[in-house]
Scaffold this motif. Structure first.
Motif, PDB file in Angstrom:
ATOM      1  N   LEU A 188      16.271  49.472  35.351  1.00 19.56           N
ATOM      2  CA  LEU A 188      17.296  50.600  35.157  1.00 19.56           C
ATOM      3  C   LEU A 188      17.856  50.735  33.739  1.00 19.56           C
ATOM      4  O   LEU A 188      17.956  49.761  32.996  1.00 19.56           O
ATOM      5  CB  LEU A 188      18.600  50.546  36.142  1.00 19.56           C
TER       6      LEU A 188
ATOM      7  N   GLN B 154      22.567  54.121  34.231  1.00 21.44           N
ATOM      8  CA  GLN B 154      22.273  53.787  35.598  1.00 21.44           C
ATOM      9  C   GLN B 154      22.811  52.446  36.224  1.00 21.44           C
ATOM     10  O   GLN B 154      23.277  52.532  37.273  1.00 21.44           O
ATOM     11  CB  GLN B 154      20.664  53.778  35.718  1.00 21.44           C
ATOM     12  N   GLU B 155      22.592  51.388  35.617  1.00 22.55           N
ATOM     13  CA  GLU B 155      22.994  50.219  36.002  1.00 22.55           C
ATOM     14  C   GLU B 155      24.598  50.342  36.043  1.00 22.55           C
ATOM     15  O   GLU B 155      25.137  49.796  37.192  1.00 22.55           O
ATOM     16  CB  GLU B 155      22.427  49.039  35.009  1.00 22.55           C
TER      17      GLU B 155
ATOM     18  N   PHE C 144      26.118  52.990  36.776  1.00 27.64           N
ATOM     19  CA  PHE C 144      26.717  53.773  38.130  1.00 27.64           C
ATOM     20  C   PHE C 144      26.719  53.050  39.095  1.00 27.64           C
ATOM     21  O   PHE C 144      27.718  53.091  39.984  1.00 27.64           O
ATOM     22  CB  PHE C 144      25.987  54.874  38.084  1.00 27.64           C
TER      23      PHE C 144
END
Lengths: 155, 790, 264
Positions: free
Chosen positions: A84, A88-89, A91
């Motif tokens: 990711l 993204q990680e 989130f």
């Protein structure tokens, strides 16, 4: 019908489209990249945010023909395989999403923001998200996620 | 391993990977081969007679497959949309239920009412053709205002509902007794309250795809539904007249619901009907403007509320008179919301011995109103908590102190209220004390003085809410008019290699069930959490279930999963006992391991599962396989409670209210995943803040046009409207479900409007109605200062 | 959206020719207003002429006392321009708060001013700073350019090429955004210029206008205190569910004070 060539997530694609085709329709309907969402019809909600030539824009307020010759990155193009992107990680780690519908636009906005703001305040993060509406999270954890993702990207 | 992923752990969500990588699959992401697109022509009038409807030219437009009207619906014997809760009024007669055609017949009754549907190869073609439909309307005078609707000379929305009255309902202590208490009381306070109409606005607009398989005569409906089985039941049994086993409803990833996706709407009905009629998949996706006109709205009450107290501020009685808006048609559960989900909560956290509530529900030429996050309970809390704060001001008593004087004490549970329900458990003073600490209530005067030095008005406000959620014993809700039971189902299906399917009848549209439910199963059965797959949202894959609304998934659906786990453990015990050559009675079980008491012999669940499917060494007479179903029907609602404290700062020059601090301390009983629960609280607060400060659906009172028809005019809370929240928790377990949990999904939206409005009133010294827009606040400050000057 | 022909001319002359050849053609700049309008089928141009490839419309430069900004300059570029920030910080501040980041990444100054949305930010800066609008045919003074609701002095087919802003002694902008749309409900741009104090108000009325009462008060002393008690008449101001005319008129003074304070 006009023909457009757009580099989408690193791959050049060429398609015939009606001139009235929005970039988001091109992505969703012509390329089946359904990660980019449509949440309103007045350019307010930001669910459709993608990057065109590296900058966050609302793909519901851009024609596909306007993006002819450009490079577009969508949420599908952010991760490196199973690895990711740091935003993204962040989130996921900070529970910055619930139903997930606003999330792609939120993340794409946050990534562009983080590139230009190395050490933002909470107020700056909240302002940067002005064009992205979330109905689930109350933004609390999105703000935490963007702060963490920004730090990770610039760390 | 299970220690980190079991009950109580803040496990990161299993479902997130697909959402953060763009791999979620929402209804609009689904495209079926040969699919056509539906576009609805909608009424531009709030109320009109259709004089002429000519679709001939539209039908000849490029790409058009069909143009269908109300007459076509009728010709195919498709029934009308239903309201599934029969409400009996004061006189014992059921509510007025006027017809709700899927597509309008002779009249349109709100802006956005369906007039015709065009189905074409592409959406653009359908929309192009809709412009070629000729409609002649005879505009009628609409009725928009609630009070106006009840006047003798008001326009009549439906001939079947004289006086626009849907029902006149009451509950609680007999009115005459309450009146007598009021007459004799030492203190009385009274408020006129508007509970503003809201548009739910989940970020994913509604959508549906209907598909028909001629070979098997089977229909599939992909839908943005919170409760696919209920949708199937309504579509099959009440509207389309098809057997339930021939319709499969799939609600895939759903992008938020907040109540608005509980209901059965015209559009999915048309997609299913037209797919069969035309032999092609038919897809419809709402745009946001349509959503504003057609998604069921929420709230919309006007209320006169009164509280009587003795000389010491002890609450004696409450009297509440409410007019509730139903809109133009009754949505699926509309009648229950301002009645049983409202009146039953009017005792709040207090020992008020007498409560009387009267509700008149009216029809108006507006979009239908139904459940929206909290559904009746935010309205009840708003009434109670605004009154209590007004009482504290009237008595010049600290609002926290006045609440403590009247709280139901912790030793009084189960506590029977004067409005039917009996609270299960709670410790209200404890929660309030926690909130006071977290909010630094003691430091407020200093903060107020500091703000005043900067020219700002600072205020603080409380809301101590009670909620009844996790609907509830089926027999009870059935006796008060519910059309469906309120149990939930679960099915646990082991695979031979030890992984597990958990099929649940509840539905996740953001709540994180795939994680929370997996935590429960992992904890109970000792299966690694990544080996647990929670399946929901497909009537062909999961047993009949009731779906998700009313903060019921964990309390009811989770309890069903617990029951199914118990059955698995019971059966597994026989297999384990056989494998260990021990007596079933000597076996102990914990977290997936069977042990023979007092020995070191043990067998893990995975071996039991394998043995169940490869039963070579197996208890004689026992069925192979390891799969159990359970249905759980709760014995009561759960009653979460909590205290929210809002602290605001108001700029007197502009009237802008800024939230300086927000403290929430909630008691949800036991908690499975605190991270997810806190997220639910955050989101609920944001919607409540939205109601109090920003949101409000506004109709032009003469024309009935929806003035707030898009995000340009309907003010959605954004990141910079809100602060970060201080969230705390207390834990008084629910005594009547196996997890000891209470619902948490709606609490934030229930608590927050009253807290915020109380804070604003504290800051400016004047009562104003929601939403507290800058101009309203500014005007109130102006009026105050000129009153003081005079 | 209705069907249209799409063009992406490579020069100003080509763009002008396309627009002149067809009276139902529309120029497309950043598209942040035009595309929502088209999506709602509120306009049906036969041709859409994309200005993004017209080199004459681009660029920011500062020379002497003049800031020049090409019409196809995006809000983000104005907001981030060190030259603009140095010469007219109020202008970069204004640009940094138009819409949201994604809108600023596409919306342009030329599109905003040519559209003359009564709630747009830029018209207030153009008017208060006494900018000159350079078109492909002529130059137009700001005072002659804005003609009320979505109306300007531009002829059909006439294109804005660039703006020249005389650098003021000081200037400031403050806005009260519409809580829903975030457009300006009242935006006030104050400038102390070589030709005196100029104050332009956007959002409050049917189009941008100069607030004479504020200008008169500031002409005496360019300070927030000199606006105490100054009232702007509410007659002719917008009135809607977000704010009455009276409230907007009140906000004009409040925002003017804040703009003056921001001007330093």
């Amino acid at each position: 019908m006009p023909t457009v060539t757009i580099t989408v997530n690193g791959k050049a694609v060429t398609r015939e489209v009606e001139a009235r085709t929005l970039l988001v329709q091109f992505l969703r309907e012509h390329l089946s990249l359904t990660g980019t969402h449509v949440g309103c019809d007045t350019s307010q909600c930001g669910a459709c945010v993608v990057h065109v030539d590296g900058q966050a824009i609302k793909s519901c307020t851009t024609l596909a023909v306007q993006a002819d010759g450009s490079a577009v990155t969508t949420i599908e193009g952010l991760a490196d395989g199973q690895t990711l992107h740091p935003m993204q990680e962040a989130f996921r780690e900070h529970h910055g999403l619930q139903c997930g519908f606003c999330t792609p636009g939120m993340i794409m906005t946050a990534v562009d923001f983080a590139k230009n703001n190395k050490n933002p305040t909470e107020a700056e993060i909240r302002q940067a998200l002005e064009g992205n509406i979330c109905r689930c999270t109350g933004y609390h954890n999105i703000v935490k996620a963007v702060a963490a993702g920004t730090a990770a990207m610039n760390g | 391993m299970t220690a980190h992923t079991g009950i109580g752990a803040a496990v990161r969500r299993k479902e997130d990977f697909r959402f953060i990588t763009g791999a979620g699959r929402y209804t609009d992401d689904i495209n079926r081969p040969g699919q056509a697109h539906a576009y609805f022509l909608r009424s531009p009038h709030a109320f009109a007679r259709i004089k002429k409807l000519d679709t001939a030219a539209a039908a000849k437009m490029p790409g058009v497959v069909a143009v269908l009207t109300g007459a076509d619906v009728q010709a195919d014997k498709v029934g009308g949309l239903i309201c599934g809760w029969v409400l009996k009024g004061k006189s014992g007669e059921p509510h007025k239920a006027p017809p709700h055609p899927v597509i309008a017949l002779d009249h349109v009754r709100h802006v956005g009412d369906q007039v015709a549907v065009v189905i074409a190869d592409t959406l653009a073609q359908a929309r192009d053709a809709a412009e070629a439909i000729v409609v002649e309307y005879e505009p009628l005078t609409p009725v928009i205002d609630l009070r106006r609707a009840l006047e003798a000379d008001a326009p009549q929305v439906h001939p079947e509902a004289p006086g626009n009255l849907c029902y006149d309902w009451e509950i609680g202590t007999p009115k005459s007794e309450v009146d007598a208490t009021f007459a004799a009381a030492a203190h009385r306070v009274s408020l006129d309250l508007v509970n503003n109409r809201l548009v739910p606005n989940p970020m994913e607009p509604r959508a549906a795809v209907g598909e028909y398989d001629r070979g098997t005569d089977e229909l599939v409906c992909y839908s943005t539904s919170q409760n696919p089985h209920v949708l199937r039941l309504i579509l099959c049994a009440f509207i389309l007249g098809i057997p339930e086993h021939k319709l499969r409803v799939i609600a895939p990833d759903v992008g938020g619901g907040f109540g608005s996706k509980i209901f059965c709407y015209a559009e999915e009905t048309v997609c299913v009907w037209a797919a069969r009629k035309l032999g092609r998949p038919v897809k419809w996706t709402s745009d946001r403007s349509e959503a504003f006109m057609t998604d069921a709205h929420g709230r919309d009450h006007i209320t006169k509320a009164e509280l009587a107290m003795d000389a010491n501020g002890k609450f004696l009685a409450m009297r509440v008179d409410t007019i509730a808006n139903m809109g133009a048609y009754l949505s699926t559960f509309a009648t229950a919301v301002p009645t049983y989900l409202y009146g039953l909560l009017l005792a709040g956290q207090y020992t008020t011995p007498q409560v009387h509530c009267n509700v008149r529900a009216v029809f108006t030429n507006t979009t239908a109103v139904d459940a929206y996050r909290g559904a009746g309970r935010p309205e009840a809390t708003y009434v109670v908590e605004r009154l209590v704060e007004a009482a504290a001001r009237h008595l010049k008593v600290d609002p926290a102190e006045l609440r403590k004087r009247n709280f139901v004490p912790p030793d009084a549970f189960p506590y029977q209220t004067p409005v039917v329900v009996a609270y299960d458990s709670g410790n209200y003073a404890n929660t309030l004390d926690e909130a006071l600490k977290l909010a630094d209530y003691a430091g407020f005067p200093a903060r107020k003085a500091e703000a005043a030095a900067r020219g700002k008005k600072r205020g603080i406000g409380f809301s101590a809410y009670i909620e009844a959620c996790g609907l509830a014993p089926s027999a009870v809700v059935g006796s008060i008019g519910a059309g469906v039971g309120q149990w939930e189902s679960a099915q646990i299906r082991f695979n031979a290699t030890g992984s597990v399917f958990v099929n649940t009848g509840s539905h996740s549209h953001g709540q994180g069930h795939e994680t929370t439910f997996a935590q429960i199963v992992s904890d109970r059965l000792g299966v690694p959490i990544d080996q647990v797959e929670v399946v929901h949202g497909d009537t062909n894959r999961v047993p009949m279930g009731m779906g998700t609304y009313g903060s019921r998934s964990l309390a009811v659906g989770g309890s069903a999963i617990m029951k199914a786990c118990d059955k698995i453990i019971e059966k597994g015990k026989k297999i384990a006992a056989h494998l260990m050559e021990a007596s079933v009675d000597d076996l102990e079980y914990e977290h997936g391991i069977y042990k023979v008491a007092g020995t070191d012999k043990s067998v893990p669940m995975a071996q039991v599962a394998f043995t169940a499917y490869v039963p070579f060494n197996y208890p004689p007479g026992l069925e192979p396989g390891l799969e159990e179903s359970a249905f759980y029907d709760p014995s009561n609602f759960t009653y979460p409670s909590g205290v929210h404290i809002a602290e605001v700062e108001i700029d007197p020059d502009t009237g802008i209210t800024t939230i300086a601090n927000w403290t929430a301390v909630d008691d949800f009983g036991n908690v499975v995943n605190p991270m997810i629960v806190e997220g639910q609280v955050h989101g609920g607060i944001a919607q409540g803040v939205g109601q109090a400060l920003l949101e409000g659906a506004v109709y032009d009172k003469d024309s009935g046009q929806l003035l707030t028809g898009s995000f340009m005019d309907y003010c959605m809370p954004r990141a910079d409207d809100l602060p970060s929240f201080n969230v705390g928790m207390t834990h008084t377990p629910c005594p009547h479900n196996p997890l000891g949990v209470k619902g948490c999904g709606e609490a934030g939206a229930i608590a927050s409007p009253a807290a915020l409005m109380n804070a604003i009133t504290d800051a400016i010294g004047t009562e104003i109605q929601m939403p507290a827009t800058p101009e309203k606040v500014w005007r109130a400050i102006q009026a105050n200062s000129s009153a003081q000057a005079a | 959206m209705y069907q249209f022909e799409f063009h992406r001319p490579k020069s100003l002359a080509e763009a002008a020719a396309l627009l002149e050849a067809n009276e139902d053609a529309k120029a497309l700049s950043g598209g942040q207003t035009l595309l929502p309008t088209l999506k709602q089928r509120l306009a049906s141009p036969s041709d859409v002429v994309d200005l993004s490839a017209v080199p004459e419309l681009k660029g920011i430069s500062v020379s002497g006392d003049t800031v020049t900004i090409g019409a196809f300059t995006r809000h983000v570029d104005v907001a981030k321009s060190a030259e603009v920030a140095k010469a007219i910080p109020a202008l970069s501040q204004l640009a940094a708060h138009i819409g949201d980041p994604a809108v600023r990444n596409r919306g342009t100054i030329g599109g905003s001013v040519a559209n003359n949305d009564p709630a747009a930010d830029y018209p207030s800066a153009v008017l208060a700073l006494n900018a000159t609008i350079h078109t492909n045919k002529r130059t137009i003074a700001a005072d002659d350019f804005f003609k009320g609701l979505f109306e300007t002095a531009l002829d059909a087919g006439e294109l804005i090429v660039k703006f020249t802003f005389p650098v003021p002694k000081r200037a400031g902008y403050a806005k009260f955004p519409n809580p829903a749309s975030r457009y300006a409900m009242v935006g006030v741009f104050v400038a102390e210029t070589a030709s005196g104090v100029r104050v332009a108000v956007t959002g409050a009325g049917p189009g941008v206008f100069r607030a004479k009462e504020i200008e008169a008060a500031l002409a005496g002393s360019f300070s927030a205190a000199s606006l105490d008690g100054v009232k702007v008449p509410s007659a002719g101001m917008n009135s809607d569910m977000h704010g009455s005319a009276e409230y907007r008129a009140h906000l004009v003074t409040v925002m003017a004070k804040r703009a003056v304070a921001a001007a330093g």
